[in-house]
Design a protein around this motif. Structure first.
Motif, mmCIF file in Angstrom:
data_model
loop_
_atom_site.group_PDB
_atom_site.id
_atom_site.type_symbol
_atom_site.label_atom_id
_atom_site.label_comp_id
_atom_site.label_asym_id
_atom_site.label_seq_id
_atom_site.Cartn_x
_atom_site.Cartn_y
_atom_site.Cartn_z
ATOM 1 N N ALA A 77 20.934 45.609 37.727
ATOM 2 C CA ALA A 77 21.788 44.452 37.475
ATOM 3 C C ALA A 77 23.139 44.897 36.907
ATOM 4 O O ALA A 77 24.196 44.373 37.300
ATOM 5 C CB ALA A 77 21.099 43.480 36.525
ATOM 6 N N ASP A 78 23.120 45.867 35.991
ATOM 7 C CA ASP A 78 24.368 46.411 35.442
ATOM 8 C C ASP A 78 25.224 47.020 36.551
ATOM 9 O O ASP A 78 26.436 46.820 36.605
ATOM 10 C CB ASP A 78 24.086 47.467 34.374
ATOM 11 N N TRP A 79 24.582 47.774 37.425
ATOM 12 C CA TRP A 79 25.311 48.429 38.512
ATOM 13 C C TRP A 79 25.897 47.389 39.458
ATOM 14 O O TRP A 79 27.041 47.509 39.888
ATOM 15 C CB TRP A 79 24.385 49.392 39.245
ATOM 16 N N HIS A 80 25.153 46.335 39.754
ATOM 17 C CA HIS A 80 25.674 45.270 40.623
ATOM 18 C C HIS A 80 26.884 44.593 39.974
ATOM 19 O O HIS A 80 27.833 44.223 40.660
ATOM 20 C CB HIS A 80 24.579 44.257 40.960
ATOM 21 N N ALA A 81 26.866 44.432 38.654
ATOM 22 C CA ALA A 81 28.005 43.849 37.948
ATOM 23 C C ALA A 81 29.226 44.761 38.061
ATOM 24 O O ALA A 81 30.350 44.281 38.249
ATOM 25 C CB ALA A 81 27.648 43.601 36.486
ATOM 26 N N VAL A 82 29.023 46.062 37.968
ATOM 27 C CA VAL A 82 30.134 47.006 38.123
ATOM 28 C C VAL A 82 30.708 46.890 39.528
ATOM 29 O O VAL A 82 31.929 46.805 39.705
ATOM 30 C CB VAL A 82 29.679 48.459 37.836
ATOM 31 N N ILE A 83 29.864 46.862 40.513
ATOM 32 C CA ILE A 83 30.330 46.759 41.895
ATOM 33 C C ILE A 83 31.095 45.449 42.101
ATOM 34 O O ILE A 83 32.150 45.433 42.733
ATOM 35 C CB ILE A 83 29.150 46.870 42.881
ATOM 36 N N ALA A 84 30.570 44.357 41.569
ATOM 37 C CA ALA A 84 31.247 43.062 41.702
ATOM 38 C C ALA A 84 32.618 43.099 41.042
ATOM 39 O O ALA A 84 33.567 42.472 41.531
ATOM 40 C CB ALA A 84 30.390 41.958 41.099
ATOM 41 N N SER A 85 32.756 43.853 39.951
ATOM 42 C CA SER A 85 34.046 43.915 39.260
ATOM 43 C C SER A 85 35.109 44.615 40.104
ATOM 44 O O SER A 85 36.298 44.410 39.895
ATOM 45 C CB SER A 85 33.900 44.626 37.911
ATOM 46 N N TRP A 86 34.714 45.418 41.057
ATOM 47 C CA TRP A 86 35.668 46.107 41.909
ATOM 48 C C TRP A 86 36.462 45.136 42.773
ATOM 49 O O TRP A 86 37.549 45.457 43.221
ATOM 50 C CB TRP A 86 34.974 47.129 42.798
ATOM 51 N N SER A 87 35.915 43.948 43.010
ATOM 52 C CA SER A 87 36.607 42.991 43.861
ATOM 53 C C SER A 87 37.549 42.094 43.053
ATOM 54 O O SER A 87 38.241 41.256 43.610
ATOM 55 C CB SER A 87 35.606 42.132 44.637
ATOM 56 N N LEU A 88 37.598 42.270 41.716
ATOM 57 C CA LEU A 88 38.515 41.501 40.884
ATOM 58 C C LEU A 88 39.928 42.037 41.061
ATOM 59 O O LEU A 88 40.126 43.205 41.379
ATOM 60 C CB LEU A 88 38.095 41.597 39.415
ATOM 61 N N PRO A 89 40.913 41.186 40.841
ATOM 62 C CA PRO A 89 42.297 41.672 40.957
ATOM 63 C C PRO A 89 42.560 42.784 39.944
ATOM 64 O O PRO A 89 42.012 42.777 38.837
ATOM 65 C CB PRO A 89 43.150 40.440 40.622
ATOM 66 N N ALA A 90 43.372 43.721 40.318
ATOM 67 C CA ALA A 90 43.707 44.831 39.436
ATOM 68 C C ALA A 90 44.542 44.326 38.268
ATOM 69 O O ALA A 90 45.337 43.388 38.405
ATOM 70 C CB ALA A 90 44.476 45.900 40.203
ATOM 71 N N ALA A 91 44.366 44.950 37.120
ATOM 72 C CA ALA A 91 45.162 44.602 35.945
ATOM 73 C C ALA A 91 46.600 45.045 36.171
ATOM 74 O O ALA A 91 46.863 46.069 36.813
ATOM 75 C CB ALA A 91 44.587 45.263 34.707
ATOM 76 N N THR A 92 47.513 44.278 35.636
ATOM 77 C CA THR A 92 48.927 44.644 35.732
ATOM 78 C C THR A 92 49.402 45.118 34.366
ATOM 79 O O THR A 92 48.720 44.941 33.353
ATOM 80 C CB THR A 92 49.774 43.427 36.173
ATOM 81 N N ASP A 93 50.592 45.703 34.318
ATOM 82 C CA ASP A 93 51.150 46.129 33.042
ATOM 83 C C ASP A 93 51.313 44.931 32.112
ATOM 84 O O ASP A 93 51.093 45.029 30.913
ATOM 85 C CB ASP A 93 52.504 46.823 33.237
ATOM 86 N N ASP A 94 51.650 43.781 32.667
ATOM 87 C CA ASP A 94 51.813 42.574 31.868
ATOM 88 C C ASP A 94 50.486 42.167 31.233
ATOM 89 O O ASP A 94 50.441 41.766 30.074
ATOM 90 C CB ASP A 94 52.363 41.440 32.736
ATOM 91 N N ASP A 95 49.380 42.302 31.972
ATOM 92 C CA ASP A 95 48.059 41.983 31.431
ATOM 93 C C ASP A 95 47.739 42.897 30.248
ATOM 94 O O ASP A 95 47.201 42.448 29.239
ATOM 95 C CB ASP A 95 46.962 42.159 32.485
ATOM 96 N N ARG A 96 48.056 44.143 30.344
ATOM 97 C CA ARG A 96 47.765 45.098 29.283
ATOM 98 C C ARG A 96 48.595 44.813 28.036
ATOM 99 O O ARG A 96 48.118 44.933 26.918
ATOM 100 C CB ARG A 96 48.004 46.524 29.772
ATOM 101 N N THR A 97 49.841 44.425 28.232
ATOM 102 C CA THR A 97 50.716 44.128 27.094
ATOM 103 C C THR A 97 50.164 42.966 26.296
ATOM 104 O O THR A 97 50.112 43.008 25.079
ATOM 105 C CB THR A 97 52.143 43.806 27.596
ATOM 106 N N HIS A 98 49.695 41.911 26.978
ATOM 107 C CA HIS A 98 49.153 40.750 26.296
ATOM 108 C C HIS A 98 47.823 41.054 25.600
ATOM 109 O O HIS A 98 47.529 40.480 24.564
ATOM 110 C CB HIS A 98 48.957 39.575 27.270
ATOM 111 N N ALA A 99 47.074 41.952 26.134
ATOM 112 C CA ALA A 99 45.776 42.282 25.567
ATOM 113 C C ALA A 99 45.886 43.012 24.234
ATOM 114 O O ALA A 99 44.992 42.940 23.399
ATOM 115 C CB ALA A 99 44.962 43.115 26.544
ATOM 116 N N TYR A 100 47.000 43.729 24.006
ATOM 117 C CA TYR A 100 47.137 44.531 22.794
ATOM 118 C C TYR A 100 48.051 43.905 21.756
ATOM 119 O O TYR A 100 48.441 44.536 20.815
ATOM 120 C CB TYR A 100 47.641 45.933 23.159
ATOM 121 N N ARG A 101 48.371 42.674 21.889
ATOM 122 C CA ARG A 101 49.226 42.007 20.882
ATOM 123 C C ARG A 101 48.419 41.516 19.739
ATOM 124 O O ARG A 101 47.336 41.222 19.689
ATOM 125 C CB ARG A 101 49.954 40.842 21.530
#
Length: 101
Positions: A77-101
């Motif tokens: 189940a963990d492995w299937h979740a990892v595989i499913a996450s591969w189809s999510l949109p890639a993080a952008t630099d803007d996403d990373r900036t907001h995550a560390y504020r």
């Protein structure tokens, strides 16, 4: 037990593939035969199709079998979740900036 088929295989070939001594291999094959997982034929050893759950019950290892099965299912189940996450949109630099504020 034929390497890629259901063809009978000699104990020597099984030992070679398993990187075990012939004596240890023959002993292991006899144990498998006693559990209904292998059979010696005139042409060599063959694996038999027997559910491992039956063998676990026969040998008194049902609790261990069930625990291992549950662990494998959780890992799958963990492995299937990892595989499913591969189809999510890639993080952008803007996403990373907001995550560390």
């Amino acid at each position: 037990m034929g390497r890629w088929s259901g063809a009978p295989t000699s104990a020597a070939d099984v030992a070679h593939e398993a990187l075990l001594s012939r004596t240890s291999t023959v002993e292991a094959l006899r144990t498998l035969a006693a559990l209904g997982l292998a059979e010696r034929t005139p042409d060599g050893w063959m694996s038999l199709d027997r559910p491992l759950s039956e063998v676990a019950i026969q040998t008194g290892a049902e609790d261990d079998y069930q625990a291992t099965l549950a662990e494998h299912r959780a890992e799958r189940a963990d492995w299937h979740a990892v595989i499913a996450s591969w189809s999510l949109p890639a993080a952008t630099d803007d996403d990373r900036t907001h995550a560390y504020r």
